[in-house]
Design a protein around this motif. Structure first.
Motif, PDB file in Angstrom:
ATOM      1  N   LEU A 178      41.059  47.259  37.045  1.00 56.13           N
ATOM      2  CA  LEU A 178      40.927  45.855  37.415  1.00 56.13           C
ATOM      3  C   LEU A 178      39.641  45.501  38.141  1.00 56.13           C
ATOM      4  O   LEU A 178      39.352  44.320  38.340  1.00 56.13           O
ATOM      5  CB  LEU A 178      42.124  45.436  38.296  1.00 56.13           C
ATOM      6  N   GLY A 234      40.930  42.101  40.909  1.00 55.72           N
ATOM      7  CA  GLY A 234      41.632  41.292  39.919  1.00 55.72           C
ATOM      8  C   GLY A 234      41.339  39.823  40.187  1.00 55.72           C
ATOM      9  O   GLY A 234      40.192  39.427  40.378  1.00 55.72           O
ATOM     10  N   THR A 269      48.911  43.494  40.289  1.00 56.86           N
ATOM     11  CA  THR A 269      48.081  44.629  40.665  1.00 56.86           C
ATOM     12  C   THR A 269      48.929  45.734  41.276  1.00 56.86           C
ATOM     13  O   THR A 269      48.791  46.915  40.938  1.00 56.86           O
ATOM     14  CB  THR A 269      47.001  44.191  41.676  1.00 56.86           C
TER      15      THR A 269
END
Length: 412
Positions: free
Chosen positions: A107, A242, A250
């Motif tokens: 991410l 993210g 996440t």
């Protein structure tokens, strides 16, 4: 056609990892506690890197082996044979840092990966994950740590509980509530924090029932489970991992890998415990007869074999689904619950077959027994996973008129 044979390259990799552990890691384990732990790790890391056995799940472009889920699952079962965790440290895939590194790899922005992931892969830094809170427990959406936007920064306030490895980390992923009004699973954001930081204060490492291994040398530690006080912690907006509001997803990404890794290591430990049980049953005699020849003991061993077999199938099926990008939340929850109980049952059985010897510290079984108990709590307690599994069963029936899709029905 259903093919349970591992691809040739995965079989070769497994043999290579097994040889490294057999020839270098296991012979070094008796040194643990007699000399500084990280001196031993440093020596093993030289050999691991020489053999290309480094950060198995990290993409090649960032210095790892770039293994997919299936190959990594096979590697991690071998890594789990090292019960002082030397193999994981040697190959830079130790938990819980591994899942946090993987989250950053999945991410992080290119800039975040260059600045933070590379030194983690190079083992120059360590990272922890601060999500759990004392009041919220397993309910990630109940966390009360807040983050308020202030121009190009965020200001965080709250507390964290059981931030494993935080006392020895250079970085932390911290989850906080950024929206009080939005949808429940969109109220949270994950931030990357550089440590030490006066706004992220370690209150203490929480005493726990047992650590499976902790070095003997003063000032040297591998883990600990920190209680953290967060007070006016300022984090640049560029350190959001993210997207804003994506923190819950996440966390689930990170926890998903952690649950799978716990399962892979538990397989290795359970297999070793069953091996010890079989050896003891074959060598010990009572009342003029081998323990191994008693039907009751054979039944005990049979139960263990059944549970290990099912656990292996679960792990490989989840790896298969992960390879193909399929949703594996239901399967992962089922496996997490089942394998945690499997490990406890197998170690308990091995301890029982050893009799009073199993209760001593002359074998590793007593320590494994205490360690196994934590598996029913970490990465979500039994009850939360069962709740999730049961809801999925009901939803499947409502949607399809059958519960098959929630019970592995996609297999056939």
């Amino acid at each position: 056609m259903i093919d349970f044979e591992l691809p040739d390259d995965v079989r070769a990799l497994r043999a290579k990892v097994a040889a490294f552990i057999d020839e270098h890691v296991l012979p070094a384990e008796p040194q643990v506690g007699t000399r500084p732990f990280f001196d031993i790790v440093a020596e093993l890391r030289v050999e691991a890197r020489k053999q290309g056995l480094w950060a198995p799940f990290i993409p090649v472009e960032y210095g790892g082996m770039g293994l997919g889920p299936l190959a990594n699952a096979v590697v991690q079962v071998e890594v789990g044979r090292s019960f002082t965790y030397l193999a994981a440290w040697a190959m830079n895939c130790m938990g819980p840092q591994d899942a946090t590194m993987l989250t950053l790899a999945e991410l992080g922005t290119p800039e975040q990966k260059e600045r933070y992931l590379r030194p983690l892969v190079e083992a120059e830094k360590r990272i922890c994950f601060s999500m759990t809170e004392r009041a919220a427990g397993a309910d990630a959406t109940g966390m009360r740590t807040t983050a308020v936007r202030d121009g190009d920064t965020w200001v965080l306030n709250g507390e964290k509980w059981f931030s494993s490895g935080a006392s020895y980390s250079d970085l932390a992923l911290v989850m906080a509530r950024t929206d009080e009004e939005g949808p429940r699973h969109r109220q949270f954001t994950t931030f990357l924090v550089e440590l030490p930081n006066p706004g992220y204060r370690i209150v203490r490492d929480i005493p726990v029932m047992s650590e499976p291994f902790e070095p003997s040398f003063e000032g040297e530690g591998t883990m600990g489970h920190a209680e953290v006080r967060i007070e006016n912690l300022v984090v640049p907006h560029e350190n959001v991992i993210g997207e804003v509001g994506g923190g819950f997803a996440t966390g689930q990404l990170r926890l998903g890998y952690g649950r799978l890794r716990h399962g892979m290591w538990s397989l290795a430990k359970a297999q070793a415990a069953l091996d010890l049980a079989a050896a003891r049953a074959l060598e010990r005699e009572t009342f003029g007869k081998r323990v191994a020849d008693r039907q009751g003991v054979q039944f005990m061993l049979a139960d263990c074999a059944e549970q290990l077999y099912l656990s292996r199938l679960m792990i490989m099926h989840i790896a298969y689904r992960a390879e193909r990008g399929l949703d594996l939340r239901q399967e992962n929850s089922i496996a997490k619950n089942y394998i945690a109980h499997m490990l406890h049952n197998v170690v308990d059985t091995a301890l029982q077959i050893h009799g009073s010897l199993g209760y001593t510290l002359d074998t590793p079984l007593a320590a494994w027994y205490v360690e196994a108990r934590q598996q029913r709590l970490v990465d979500g307690p039994d009850e939360v996973h069962k709740w999730s599994i049961g809801r999925a069963v009901l939803k499947a029936y409502e949607r399809h008129g059958t519960t098959a899709s929630a019970t592995g029905g996609d297999l056939f």
